[in-house]
Every structure is written in structure tokens, then in C-alpha cells.
Design a protein around this motif. Structure first.
Motif, PDB file in Angstrom:
ATOM      1  N   VAL A  32       0.860  -1.092  -0.082  1.00 32.21           N
ATOM      2  CA  VAL A  32       0.163  -0.117   0.127  1.00 32.21           C
ATOM      3  C   VAL A  32       0.819   1.449   0.083  1.00 32.21           C
ATOM      4  O   VAL A  32       2.031   1.125   0.267  1.00 32.21           O
ATOM      5  N   THR A  33       0.252   2.272  -0.423  1.00 31.77           N
ATOM      6  CA  THR A  33       0.817   3.877  -0.277  1.00 31.77           C
ATOM      7  C   THR A  33       0.045   4.647   0.957  1.00 31.77           C
ATOM      8  O   THR A  33      -0.815   4.336   1.284  1.00 31.77           O
ATOM      9  N   SER A  34       1.172   5.226   1.726  1.00 30.89           N
ATOM     10  CA  SER A  34       0.796   5.874   2.820  1.00 30.89           C
ATOM     11  C   SER A  34       0.699   7.474   2.637  1.00 30.89           C
ATOM     12  O   SER A  34       0.857   8.229   3.403  1.00 30.89           O
ATOM     13  N   ASP A  35       0.628   7.801   1.279  1.00 33.78           N
ATOM     14  CA  ASP A  35       0.899   9.287   1.034  1.00 33.78           C
ATOM     15  C   ASP A  35      -0.206  10.101   1.698  1.00 33.78           C
ATOM     16  O   ASP A  35       0.220  11.138   1.970  1.00 33.78           O
ATOM     17  N   LYS A  36      -1.454   9.360   1.748  1.00 31.88           N
ATOM     18  CA  LYS A  36      -2.605  10.349   2.366  1.00 31.88           C
ATOM     19  C   LYS A  36      -2.224  10.636   3.717  1.00 31.88           C
ATOM     20  O   LYS A  36      -2.496  11.794   4.031  1.00 31.88           O
ATOM     21  N   ALA A  37      -1.852   9.793   4.446  1.00 26.80           N
ATOM     22  CA  ALA A  37      -1.489   9.880   5.994  1.00 26.80           C
ATOM     23  C   ALA A  37      -0.499  10.903   5.965  1.00 26.80           C
ATOM     24  O   ALA A  37      -0.494  11.856   6.800  1.00 26.80           O
ATOM     25  N   LYS A  38       0.441  10.988   5.239  1.00 27.22           N
ATOM     26  CA  LYS A  38       1.719  11.991   5.181  1.00 27.22           C
ATOM     27  C   LYS A  38       1.289  13.273   4.985  1.00 27.22           C
ATOM     28  O   LYS A  38       1.492  14.331   5.358  1.00 27.22           O
ATOM     29  N   ARG A  39       0.427  13.259   3.789  1.00 27.58           N
ATOM     30  CA  ARG A  39      -0.128  14.504   3.283  1.00 27.58           C
ATOM     31  C   ARG A  39      -1.181  15.188   4.316  1.00 27.58           C
ATOM     32  O   ARG A  39      -0.948  16.393   4.713  1.00 27.58           O
ATOM     33  N   GLU A  40      -2.061  14.414   4.765  1.00 24.93           N
ATOM     34  CA  GLU A  40      -3.395  15.015   5.544  1.00 24.93           C
ATOM     35  C   GLU A  40      -2.953  15.195   6.776  1.00 24.93           C
ATOM     36  O   GLU A  40      -3.605  15.874   7.719  1.00 24.93           O
ATOM     37  N   LEU A  41      -2.255  14.071   7.473  1.00 24.22           N
ATOM     38  CA  LEU A  41      -1.796  14.131   9.019  1.00 24.22           C
ATOM     39  C   LEU A  41      -0.618  14.747   9.469  1.00 24.22           C
ATOM     40  O   LEU A  41      -0.224  14.999  10.585  1.00 24.22           O
TER      41      LEU A  41
END
Length: 314
Positions: A287-296
Motif C-alpha cells: 500500500v501507499t501511505s501518501d494520504k496519511a503523510k499529506r493530510e496528517l
């Protein structure tokens, strides 16, 4: 904020207590084992014994705590990993992800909680391709029959939590945990580590299943970020280096000073252990965790398992 942490005595729970307290939050942590109360109190939590499968016990504990946020880290994934115990742990965890989730949601709604953060799992992303999965994709809707109940429990948890209208509902799909307190650590009783040392954790088939891993402290820091800044939906929580089992397992064995893992044909494992294990070892998607890094605003201490296995196991 005041946080009600269900499952506070587990591997990620203890990390969470420490990190939340360090950031000034007030934590009420639950355990099902009275013997673990003192350890939770030593970490700075108010510790309570709760039977997560008893709706009255859950409702009473949440009402008494009056939290702003409920964090759901309830599993039964501890203890010896032989076949009999593995089936028992899976069944108990399935109930915690279905009945336990429903009890927590009902209690949280009655108490006026404004955010729920719950543990899901990234290893069962839909087997549509081998590209990295993002949060727009779903947990596998048609898993092998021998793991259908467990995967359905994950789907229930995610749907129940993210569909609430009275609070923010967040599901965190964690990668495979490693590090202190997990089954993959330097501790002498770490089950998975011992299996690797004894060559009892083989590469199945081509070892083509891609696993996303995450150090337990990084998983906890992402959870803290979700508590503080997350909004309704799903976030992936894993490192930046998804890798096939045939890549990371031999490297971990080398770091542990263990013999190289055995290789076992997929057909043989399918006969002995079922199709579910084979799917995890040959078809899992990273999986990619880009959303967590970007939004959180989440950052990882160990962006790759390569450094984490070497420097973060104890």
C-alpha cells in the motif's frame, strides 16, 4: 483531549499511551487482564478492566470516562502461534472487530464522543492487481473460504466506523507490525522471530506477496496524528518500502543471524494450511501511505523496514 483507548495493553496500545501522554492528552486505557493495570498506570494512563464483548461493561466505562475521542485497538492476537491457538485468536479477534466495534460505537454515541479511530489491516487489500493500493480501494470482498470470516470482520469494522454521521469515523489500515512488543522483535518470546530463527516461517511458492511493514512506534505516531488531525475516512499506515516476501524475509533472517528461510510449494501449503495463507504469501498487495503523510503531517522514524529491522527491533 481526553482519549478512551480500548486495547491499551497491547503492542500498539502501550506505545499509544506513552505518545499520547507525552503530547499532553489524558488517557483512559482498557485491558481485559487485571494484572496489566499497574503497567498501564506506570505509563501515565488511568487504567480500567473492561470486557469489550459485554455491551454494559463498555457503555459504563465509556460513560464514566467522558472522552472526546475513542481509539479502538482491540485484538486477541497474542500468545502461542500453533494451529489451535491461531484459530482461537482469529475467532476472538473477529468478534472484537464486529461485536466489540458495535459496542464501542454505541457507547461513544451515547457519551457524545466526536471522533472514533479504529484499527484495520492493510494485508487484505482487494487482489485486483499487484500495484500499490491507495485508500480508494477496498478490503478484499471475495477472500479464500478459510479466511472469509476474518476478512469480513475487517470490512464490517471499516464500514461501521466510517459510516457514522454523529462523529468523525477513521479506520487505519496498518501494515505488518514489527518492533518492541510485537511478534517480530528482538525479545526472546517474540513468536514470529523465533519461527524465523527455527526456519518455521517459509517462503511459500515464489514469495511474491508484497507486504507493507511499519515499525510499531511509527504506527502509534500515525494514530496520534489521526486523533489530533484526522477526518472521516480511511488512512493507510505503512512504510515507504513495500517488498515481496522473497525479498524481506531472507534479509530479516540474515539480520537475525538465522539460516535462510525454507521454500515450500504453494500447493503443499494449500493442502495443509488452506488457501488463505497462500494468498497472503503470494498475492498480498503493498500500500501507499501518501494520504496519511499529506493530510496528517505524519513522518516516519523508519521509512524502510531495511533500517527498521536493523536498528528498531528492541
Amino acid at each position: 483531549m481526553k482519549i478512551f483507548l480500548a486495547g491499551a495493553s497491547g503492542a500498539i496500545g502501550t506505545q499509544l499511551v506513552s505518545q499520547l501522554v507525552a503530547r499532553g492528552h489524558e488517557v483512559v486505557g482498557t485491558t481485559r487482564t487485571p494484572a496489566k493495570l499497574a503497567a498501564l498506570r506506570a505509563l501515565g494512563a488511568e487504567a480500567v478492566v473492561v470486557d469489550a464483548l459485554d455491551p454494559e461493561s463498555v457503555a459504563e466505562a465509556v460513560a464514566r470516562a467522558e472522552p472526546e475521542v475513542v481509539v479502538h485497538q482491540l485484538t486477541a492476537l497474542s500468545g502461542p502461534l500453533d494451529f489451535r491457538h491461531a484459530k482461537q485468536m482469529a475467532a476472538a479477534t473477529d468478534r472484537l472487530r464486529t461485536e466489540g466495534t458495535d459496542h464501542l460505537l454505541a457507547a461513544a454515541r451515547a457519551a457524545g464522543v466526536r471522533k472514533i479511530v479504529a484499527q484495520s489491516n492493510a494485508l487484505w487489500m482487494q487482489r485486483t492487481s499487484m500495484r500499490l493500493a491507495d485508500e480508494t480501494e477496498q478490503v478484499e470482498p471475495d477472500p479464500p473460504a478459510d479466511l472469509r470470516t476474518s476478512v469480513a470482520a475487517l470490512r464490517h469494522l471499516e464500514a461501521a466506523v466510517t459510516s457514522i454521521s454523529w462523529a468523525d469515523g477513521i479506520a487505519l489500515r496498518y501494515g505488518g507490525f514489527y518492533g518492541p512488543g510485537t511478534s517480530l522483535s528482538a525479545a526472546p518470546d517474540a513468536v514470529m522471530t523465533e519461527q524465523i530463527r527455527q526456519r518455521k516461517f517459509p517462503i511459500i511458492g515464489g514469495g511474491t506477496g508484497v507486504w507493507s511493514m511499519v515499525h510499531i512506534a511509527d504506527a502509534a505516531s500515525a494514530t496520534v496524528a489521526a486523533v489530533e488531525r484526522g477526518t472521516t475516512g480511511v488512512y493507510h499506515v505503512a512504510d515507504d518500502d513495500p517488498a515481496a516476501i522473497a525479498v524481506w524475509l531472507p534479509e530479516l533472517a540474515r539480520i537475525l543471524g538465522a539460516p535462510p528461510p525454507r521454500r515450500v510449494p504453494a500447493w503443499l501449503v494449500r493442502l495443509v494450511a488452506g488457501k488463505g495463507v497462500v494468498s497472503l504469501m503470494t498475492q498480498a498487495r503493498g500500500v501507499t501511505s501518501d494520504k496519511a503523510k499529506r493530510e496528517l503531517g505524519w513522518t516516519l522514524r523508519f521509512p524502510s523496514w531495511r533500517a527498521g529491522f536493523r536498528d528498531g527491533m528492541d
